[in-house]
Design a protein around this motif. Structure first.
Motif, mmCIF file in Angstrom:
data_model
loop_
_atom_site.group_PDB
_atom_site.id
_atom_site.type_symbol
_atom_site.label_atom_id
_atom_site.label_comp_id
_atom_site.label_asym_id
_atom_site.label_seq_id
_atom_site.Cartn_x
_atom_site.Cartn_y
_atom_site.Cartn_z
ATOM 1 N N GLN A 290 50.480 22.065 84.249
ATOM 2 C CA GLN A 290 49.390 22.238 83.278
ATOM 3 C C GLN A 290 49.718 21.680 81.891
ATOM 4 O O GLN A 290 48.866 21.668 81.010
ATOM 5 C CB GLN A 290 49.041 23.728 83.135
ATOM 6 N N LEU A 291 50.941 21.201 81.706
ATOM 7 C CA LEU A 291 51.387 20.766 80.382
ATOM 8 C C LEU A 291 52.098 19.423 80.492
ATOM 9 O O LEU A 291 53.108 19.291 81.183
ATOM 10 C CB LEU A 291 52.344 21.819 79.807
ATOM 11 N N LEU B 35 53.351 18.470 74.787
ATOM 12 C CA LEU B 35 54.508 19.121 74.172
ATOM 13 C C LEU B 35 54.896 18.416 72.877
ATOM 14 O O LEU B 35 55.245 19.068 71.890
ATOM 15 C CB LEU B 35 55.693 19.128 75.140
ATOM 16 N N ASN B 36 54.819 17.084 72.873
ATOM 17 C CA ASN B 36 55.099 16.319 71.647
ATOM 18 C C ASN B 36 54.189 16.768 70.507
ATOM 19 O O ASN B 36 54.637 16.975 69.377
ATOM 20 C CB ASN B 36 54.901 14.825 71.883
ATOM 21 N N GLU C 69 67.024 23.756 77.829
ATOM 22 C CA GLU C 69 66.297 23.666 79.097
ATOM 23 C C GLU C 69 65.953 25.063 79.593
ATOM 24 O O GLU C 69 66.814 25.935 79.689
ATOM 25 C CB GLU C 69 67.147 22.919 80.126
ATOM 26 N N ASN C 70 64.655 25.266 79.883
ATOM 27 C CA ASN C 70 64.208 26.521 80.473
ATOM 28 C C ASN C 70 63.235 26.219 81.610
ATOM 29 O O ASN C 70 63.141 25.072 82.041
ATOM 30 C CB ASN C 70 63.573 27.424 79.406
ATOM 31 N N GLN C 71 62.514 27.217 82.062
ATOM 32 C CA GLN C 71 61.630 27.007 83.209
ATOM 33 C C GLN C 71 60.401 26.185 82.856
ATOM 34 O O GLN C 71 59.768 25.600 83.734
ATOM 35 C CB GLN C 71 61.195 28.358 83.800
ATOM 36 N N GLN C 72 60.048 26.138 81.564
ATOM 37 C CA GLN C 72 58.830 25.443 81.155
ATOM 38 C C GLN C 72 59.067 23.975 80.780
ATOM 39 O O GLN C 72 58.246 23.113 81.084
ATOM 40 C CB GLN C 72 58.180 26.155 79.963
ATOM 41 N N PHE C 73 60.181 23.697 80.111
ATOM 42 C CA PHE C 73 60.412 22.325 79.645
ATOM 43 C C PHE C 73 61.893 22.114 79.306
ATOM 44 O O PHE C 73 62.681 23.042 79.221
ATOM 45 C CB PHE C 73 59.542 21.997 78.428
ATOM 46 N N LYS C 74 62.198 20.837 79.080
ATOM 47 C CA LYS C 74 63.517 20.437 78.589
ATOM 48 C C LYS C 74 63.302 19.713 77.264
ATOM 49 O O LYS C 74 62.461 18.819 77.168
ATOM 50 C CB LYS C 74 64.198 19.500 79.590
ATOM 51 N N MET C 75 64.058 20.122 76.246
ATOM 52 C CA MET C 75 63.963 19.481 74.933
ATOM 53 C C MET C 75 65.299 18.840 74.586
ATOM 54 O O MET C 75 66.348 19.458 74.763
ATOM 55 C CB MET C 75 63.611 20.497 73.849
#
Length: 207
Positions: free
Chosen positions: A37-38, A43-44, A172-178
């Motif tokens: 969904q994202l 995210l940017n 890094e988590n379950q939603q995204f990596k930064m």
């Protein structure tokens, strides 16, 4: 005389090395979404691709070009992190004595990366929320005691091992990596008033 000069230089080097970094670090951020969904671009826009991080005397303020969180302000004497959201006039704050996560394992690796020409060691935190990797160099050193009460976001877990501000972060988590990489370091004085909250601002604790 030469021996005396040598000793003085060594002592001065130690004093300079122990000084706390003050000034600004500019980071470039990229994101990789892990949920359908994202998108990466969303995210940017939400979190921002550029972050200007200012710090002095245990206070810090981070200003982003994202639309979700405009700025974050940590006031050391209060041990609170204030967050200005783009969709609200209210400034929400977190009690930084509450960690909100758990570090399961910590590891330090030497000479793991080179950033802005500086050789960096790496701190790896295996957390309940995911993996956090930080790369640091002593040129931006800081006394970890300044942040001994800043448990929120696992900050003291990192800073107590690195004793320096990061020049690169991989969160890094379950939603995204930064991935956040320093593009500029500016050692300078920052006015104390820069770390003041805006006057008459409405405050509310984050839930």
């Amino acid at each position: 005389m030469k021996n005396i000069l040598r000793i003085l230089l060594i002592c001065l080097s130690g004093i300079l090395h122990s000084q706390n970094f003050k000034g600004e670090i500019v980071y470039s951020n990229t994101y990789e979404s892990k949920v359908a969904q994202l998108s990466n671009n969303q995210l940017n826009v939400m979190l921002g691709t550029t972050q200007n991080y200012f710090t002095q005397n245990g206070n810090y303020k981070s200003i982003s070009n994202g639309k979700l969180i405009l700025w974050q302000l940590y006031i050391n004497k209060e041990n609170k992190l204030y967050n200005k959201m783009g969709n609200s006039e209210t400034v929400y704050w977190n009690d930084c004595s509450i960690q909100g996560d758990e570090v399961l394992k910590a590891e330090v690796k030497k000479n793991a990366a080179t950033i802005l020409g500086k050789t960096c060691d790496e701190v790896i935190l295996v957390c309940k929320s995911g993996i956090q990797k930080y790369y640091f160099n002593s040129s931006v050193s800081v006394d970890p005691n300044l942040f001994k009460n800043h448990k929120f976001g696992n900050w003291y877990d990192y800073i107590s091992k690195a004793r320096a501000f990061p020049l690169k972060m991989i969160i890094e988590n379950q939603q995204f990596k930064m991935v956040s990489i320093a593009t500029k370091i500016d050692n300078k004085d920052v006015a104390d008033s820069f770390f003041d909250l805006p006057k008459d601002v409405k405050l509310e604790q984050s839930k």
